[in-house]
Design an enzyme around this catalytic site. Structure first.
Site, mmCIF file in Angstrom:
data_model
loop_
_atom_site.group_PDB
_atom_site.id
_atom_site.type_symbol
_atom_site.label_atom_id
_atom_site.label_comp_id
_atom_site.label_asym_id
_atom_site.label_seq_id
_atom_site.Cartn_x
_atom_site.Cartn_y
_atom_site.Cartn_z
ATOM 1 N N GLY A 91 0.395 -0.801 0.043
ATOM 2 C CA GLY A 91 -0.023 0.106 0.235
ATOM 3 C C GLY A 91 0.622 1.375 -0.169
ATOM 4 O O GLY A 91 0.800 1.900 -1.270
ATOM 5 N N HIS A 92 1.986 1.238 0.894
ATOM 6 C CA HIS A 92 2.963 2.822 1.250
ATOM 7 C C HIS A 92 3.492 2.708 -0.707
ATOM 8 O O HIS A 92 3.673 3.469 -1.263
ATOM 9 C CB HIS A 92 3.556 2.562 2.243
ATOM 10 C CG HIS A 92 3.030 2.477 3.307
ATOM 11 N ND1 HIS A 92 3.394 1.515 4.174
ATOM 12 C CD2 HIS A 92 2.782 2.947 4.383
ATOM 13 C CE1 HIS A 92 2.868 1.105 5.261
ATOM 14 N NE2 HIS A 92 2.252 2.853 5.520
#
Ligand code: PAF
Length: 279
Positions: A37-38
């Site tokens: 996600g990051h």
């Protein structure tokens, strides 16, 4: 090669060098324990700007008493390897004293938007987030700052504060990255025990079903009740909220004639999960 800086003057000097060469800057604020996600935020910044600066700071001001500040996952070496692989340019990794020196007395609070949903259930959380993000934005003055839609309300709070405080940055929100079974990626998923991990995707499944049903015209209040019940039956210990809200203001809605979002927070074992889907 990702350059690491730990002080605000070093950060500003690095950004000034780029600015003097006419380069645009994307900022990706994180608390580390980086996952896909990051990394999608880093990719987004890299695609939109010429230089990408990632910040890594586990912000004590956004953790309430009894929350997981001390146990929050930390793995700086793994984070660095991932940032190298993604081609980030700069890592700003300040210590607590650099961000909140002795005597620090200012906080940023977004009225209304910061008081509902997560704000109601985690008092002080958004004030902590808004304060640190304001500082990071003012320190770096990037062209864009990138956040994940997993923390949907957070991205709205941050957008609001940049408008209210005239911070000249564009806030960009990137769609949630999910595991193959639908669970939204989160650093806190690491807390889930094996049996809880099998139950966790029910959160996304339930929100998706509620979104589909209210989209078809089924009663909004009834669907919220139904969704909460589904989660409790699946084995969630408690549900803080499961609501259909206006996608822009997060006001409560009774129909979905405008863009809406279904948002929920629920606890599985001792792990509190949040997720949201658009209607
Ligand atoms: O979303 C997060 O990881 C944090 O809330 C943020 C935006 C980095 C502020 O500490």
């Amino acid at each position: 090669m990702v350059e690491t800086v730990r002080t605000i003057p070093e950060l500003r000097a690095a950004l000034k060098r780029w600015r003097q060469q006419g380069e645009t800057v994307g900022l990706v604020p994180t608390m580390g324990a980086l996952h896909e996600g990051h990394l999608s935020l880093v990719r987004h910044a890299r695609a939109k700007t010429m230089r990408t600066c990632v910040t890594l700071f586990v912000n004590p001001k956004q953790f309430g008493p009894g929350e997981d500040l001390d146990s929050y996952p930390r793995d700086a070496a793994d984070d660095m390897a991932k940032l190298e692989a993604e081609g980030a340019d700069l890592l700003f990794q300040p210590g607590p004293e650099e961000v909140y020196p002795t005597g620090f007395a200012t906080s940023v609070h977004v009225d209304g938007l910061g008081d509902i949903l997560e704000g109601e259930h985690r008092p002080g959380f958004f004030t902590g987030v808004a304060t640190v993000v304001t500082k990071l934005l003012v320190q770096a003055l990037p062209d864009i700052a990138v956040f994940g839609e997993k923390d949907y309300q957070q991205s709205l709070v941050i957008r609001r504060l940049t408008r209210d405080l005239d911070i000249p940055v564009r806030i960009e929100a990137v769609p949630i990255v999910r595991e193959t079974d639908g669970l939204a990626m989160s650093s806190r998923n690491a807390y889930l025990k094996a049996d809880e991990r099998t139950i966790a995707p029910v959160l996304f499944g339930t929100l998706s079903q509620v979104a589909e049903n209210v989209g078809r015209g089924v009663n909004v209040a009834e669907q919220s009740e139904w969704g909460m019940d589904q989660l409790l039956r699946a084995g969630f210990a408690s549900v803080d909220y499961l609501n259909v809200r206006d996608a822009e203001t997060l006001d409560e809605v009774t129909d979905v004639s405008r863009p809406a979002r279904v948002l929920a927070a629920a606890t599985l074992g001792t792990t509190r999960l949040i997720d949201n889907v658009s209607v």
